[in-house]
Design a protein around this motif. Structure first.
Motif, PDB file in Angstrom:
ATOM      1  N   THR A  71       0.836  -1.111  -0.146  1.00 60.05           N
ATOM      2  CA  THR A  71       0.204   0.108   0.250  1.00 60.05           C
ATOM      3  C   THR A  71       0.872   0.821   0.153  1.00 60.05           C
ATOM      4  OG1 THR A  71      -1.424  -1.174   0.996  1.00 60.05           O
ATOM      5  CG2 THR A  71      -2.133   1.293   1.440  1.00 60.05           C
ATOM      6  N   ARG A 118       1.215   4.153  -3.262  1.00 65.58           N
ATOM      7  CA  ARG A 118       1.454   5.270  -2.601  1.00 65.58           C
ATOM      8  C   ARG A 118       1.851   6.817  -2.983  1.00 65.58           C
ATOM      9  NH1 ARG A 118      -2.610   4.772   2.576  1.00 65.58           N
ATOM     10  NH2 ARG A 118      -4.240   4.506   2.123  1.00 65.58           N
ATOM     11  N   ALA A 154      -0.558  -5.491  -7.470  1.00 66.25           N
ATOM     12  CA  ALA A 154      -1.464  -5.325  -8.260  1.00 66.25           C
ATOM     13  C   ALA A 154      -2.577  -5.598  -7.907  1.00 66.25           C
ATOM     14  CB  ALA A 154      -1.350  -7.008  -9.433  1.00 66.25           C
ATOM     15  N   LEU A 155      -3.410  -5.741  -6.756  1.00 66.68           N
ATOM     16  CA  LEU A 155      -4.483  -5.780  -6.030  1.00 66.68           C
ATOM     17  C   LEU A 155      -4.431  -4.081  -5.078  1.00 66.68           C
ATOM     18  CD1 LEU A 155      -6.999  -6.557  -4.526  1.00 66.68           C
ATOM     19  CD2 LEU A 155      -6.085  -7.461  -3.277  1.00 66.68           C
ATOM     20  N   VAL A 156      -3.372  -3.656  -4.505  1.00 61.57           N
ATOM     21  CA  VAL A 156      -2.931  -2.641  -4.306  1.00 61.57           C
ATOM     22  C   VAL A 156      -3.632  -1.219  -5.504  1.00 61.57           C
ATOM     23  CG1 VAL A 156      -2.300  -0.692  -2.958  1.00 61.57           C
ATOM     24  CG2 VAL A 156      -1.672  -2.929  -2.337  1.00 61.57           C
ATOM     25  N   ALA A 158      -5.430  -1.936  -8.787  1.00 56.26           N
ATOM     26  CA  ALA A 158      -6.642  -1.948  -8.626  1.00 56.26           C
ATOM     27  C   ALA A 158      -7.750  -1.232  -7.508  1.00 56.26           C
ATOM     28  CB  ALA A 158      -7.130  -3.653  -9.553  1.00 56.26           C
ATOM     29  N   LEU A 159      -7.205  -1.961  -6.456  1.00 59.76           N
ATOM     30  CA  LEU A 159      -7.779  -1.006  -4.892  1.00 59.76           C
ATOM     31  C   LEU A 159      -8.164   0.624  -5.715  1.00 59.76           C
ATOM     32  CD1 LEU A 159      -7.090  -3.615  -2.254  1.00 59.76           C
ATOM     33  CD2 LEU A 159      -9.684  -2.819  -3.999  1.00 59.76           C
ATOM     34  N   ARG A 160      -6.648   1.198  -6.005  1.00 61.05           N
ATOM     35  CA  ARG A 160      -6.352   1.972  -6.197  1.00 61.05           C
ATOM     36  C   ARG A 160      -7.500   3.315  -7.572  1.00 61.05           C
ATOM     37  NH1 ARG A 160      -3.923   5.163  -2.652  1.00 61.05           N
ATOM     38  NH2 ARG A 160      -3.153   6.936  -4.276  1.00 61.05           N
ATOM     39  N   GLU A 161      -7.636   2.441  -8.452  1.00 60.30           N
ATOM     40  CA  GLU A 161      -7.865   3.248  -9.245  1.00 60.30           C
ATOM     41  C   GLU A 161      -9.488   3.639  -9.376  1.00 60.30           C
ATOM     42  OE1 GLU A 161      -8.640  -0.034 -12.970  1.00 60.30           O
ATOM     43  OE2 GLU A 161      -6.324  -0.207 -12.266  1.00 60.30           O
ATOM     44  N   PRO A 162      -9.634   4.704  -9.766  1.00 59.42           N
ATOM     45  CA  PRO A 162     -10.652   5.763  -9.467  1.00 59.42           C
ATOM     46  C   PRO A 162     -12.542   5.004 -10.117  1.00 59.42           C
ATOM     47  CG  PRO A 162      -9.464   6.878 -10.598  1.00 59.42           C
ATOM     48  CD  PRO A 162      -9.063   5.548 -10.580  1.00 59.42           C
ATOM     49  N   ILE A 163     -13.197   5.501  -9.925  1.00 62.97           N
ATOM     50  CA  ILE A 163     -14.738   4.318  -9.025  1.00 62.97           C
ATOM     51  C   ILE A 163     -15.122   5.895 -10.051  1.00 62.97           C
ATOM     52  CG2 ILE A 163     -16.826   3.760  -8.846  1.00 62.97           C
ATOM     53  CD1 ILE A 163     -14.346   2.963  -5.973  1.00 62.97           C
ATOM     54  N   VAL A 190     -17.912   8.581 -10.867  1.00 59.42           N
ATOM     55  CA  VAL A 190     -19.136   8.989  -9.983  1.00 59.42           C
ATOM     56  C   VAL A 190     -20.505   9.350 -11.578  1.00 59.42           C
ATOM     57  CG1 VAL A 190     -19.891  11.159  -9.167  1.00 59.42           C
ATOM     58  CG2 VAL A 190     -17.454   9.991  -8.466  1.00 59.42           C
ATOM     59  N   GLN A 191     -21.392   8.840 -11.267  1.00 59.42           N
ATOM     60  CA  GLN A 191     -22.134   8.916 -12.231  1.00 59.42           C
ATOM     61  C   GLN A 191     -23.219   9.749 -11.965  1.00 59.42           C
ATOM     62  OE1 GLN A 191     -23.251   5.430 -14.160  1.00 59.42           O
ATOM     63  NE2 GLN A 191     -21.410   4.377 -13.210  1.00 59.42           N
ATOM     64  N   LEU A 192     -23.130  11.222 -11.661  1.00 61.95           N
ATOM     65  CA  LEU A 192     -23.920  12.080 -10.915  1.00 61.95           C
ATOM     66  C   LEU A 192     -24.384  13.437 -11.949  1.00 61.95           C
ATOM     67  CD1 LEU A 192     -22.426  12.437  -7.170  1.00 61.95           C
ATOM     68  CD2 LEU A 192     -25.325  11.864  -7.986  1.00 61.95           C
ATOM     69  N   PHE A 232     -25.864  18.481 -10.281  1.00 61.70           N
ATOM     70  CA  PHE A 232     -26.117  17.497  -8.663  1.00 61.70           C
ATOM     71  C   PHE A 232     -26.740  18.552  -7.339  1.00 61.70           C
ATOM     72  CE2 PHE A 232     -25.128  14.646  -5.429  1.00 61.70           C
ATOM     73  CZ  PHE A 232     -26.208  14.556  -4.958  1.00 61.70           C
TER      74      PHE A 232
END
Lengths: 195, 142
Positions: B15, B19, B36-38, B40-45, B47-49, B53
């Motif tokens: 981690t 970072r 690789a896992l960390v 993937a976990l840090r990839e932006p999600i 935001v579908q607003l 809004f």
């Protein structure tokens, strides 16, 4: 989150502005924290339309109860806490378990639960790995997904995540540890099979 | 260090590595297996607003706050009217039925208020006040 106020003084200034009815203050608060709110609710609920509605409900509650905010914690954590409780109540209404009592009850790892619609022929190994990892994360129970996102993407300290979820710090650590190990082991196994 | 503790340290090292973006060769194999896992976990999600809004929510929050304020004023007025009506009713009852119960009530009060009873009451109040003060004093000393 780089686009959010970080210091408690800034938090308090923004809160005071909203409570004093300064024009545009609440709109700025929503803009600053809508991404965090989306992360928490989307990870908990996993449904875009529901997430939109619950984000709105979260900020309406924030507006209504902002006078109760005490500067003891970061505004970011307080808003995440409101979002978490709104999402949790939604899951309870729909009778969706927050955390599976025994995640391995079916004997399947998160990657085993991923449907095999991923196009292995055209994807590179890296893309294939990332695709399966994301799908595996989606297969985790809502609580584990949310904790992983708050810790890794939003970079909330474990103490803050404990405050947001109302769980003990040891429990948060345990969820982080087990989820990451489970995902890493499943990925290793999957990539070994693929290779 | 037990195996779980080592595994936790490896997860945290991965981690920190992701970072801070330090060189991969600085990581031991156990930590490297989590990179690789960390990532993937840090990839932006996404935001579908909607773009507006924040503005829409702020407008709705203002409207709801105004409605709550109106509701609260109405409640306060109704409470006030209710209080006045209750006062009038009490006054009317006293005027109409006062003679029947006023003198017996005074006699009963005289019978009840005896020095021993007053002393007991004062004692109870003193103990209660002392028990409330004691925890505060203890906290201050601590």
């Amino acid at each position: 989150m780089n686009d959010s106020p970080t210091s408690h003084a800034e938090d308090q200034a923004l809160v005071n502005a909203v409570l004093n009815g300064s024009p545009g203050a609440f709109e700025r608060l929503v803009r600053d924290y809508q991404k965090l709110c989306w992360h928490v609710i989307q990870r908990m609920v996993g449904h875009v339309e529901d997430t939109r509605e619950l984000c709105q409900e979260t900020f309406l509650r924030v507006h209504q109860y902002l006078h109760q905010y005490r500067n003891e914690s970061a505004l970011k954590s307080w808003i995440a806490q409101v979002a978490y409780s709104v999402a949790k109540r939604h899951l309870e209404r729909k009778r969706i378990p927050l955390a599976e009592p025994d995640a391995d009850a079916d004997g399947l790892s998160p990657l085993d639960r991923v449907s095999d619609d991923f196009d292995i022929e055209t994807a590179s190994i890296d893309n294939q790995m990332a695709g399966h990892l994301h799908a595996a994360i989606e297969c985790l129970p809502p609580l584990q997904r949310t904790i992983l996102t708050l810790y890794h993407l939003d970079e909330l300290p474990i103490g803050d995540i404990a405050q947001v979820t109302g769980l003990a710090e040891g429990t948060i650590k345990s969820h982080l540890f087990r989820s990451r190990k489970q995902l890493r082991d499943a990925l290793n196994e999957h990539m070994g099979v693929a290779a | 260090m037990n195996p779980d503790e080592r595994e936790w340290q490896a997860q945290e090292a991965a981690t920190d590595f992701v970072r801070s973006g330090t060189a991969l060769h600085d990581l031991d194999p156990a930590s490297a297996s989590y990179v690789a896992l960390v990532r993937a976990l840090r990839e932006p999600i996404e935001v579908q607003l909607p773009a507006d809004f924040a503005r829409r929510v702020a407008l709705r929050a203002d409207a709801e706050a105004s409605a709550r304020a109106v509701e609260s004023r109405l409640e306060q007025r109704l409470l006030w009217i209710l209080g006045v009506l209750f006062g009038i009713a009490a006054l009317a009852a006293a005027v109409i039925y006062g003679g029947n119960w006023l003198q017996p009530s005074i006699d009963l009060t005289r019978q009840l208020i005896k020095p021993s009873l007053l002393l007991s009451l004062a004692g109870c109040l003193a103990v209660s006040a002392f028990s409330q003060q004691l925890p505060r004093a203890t906290r201050r000393d601590a």
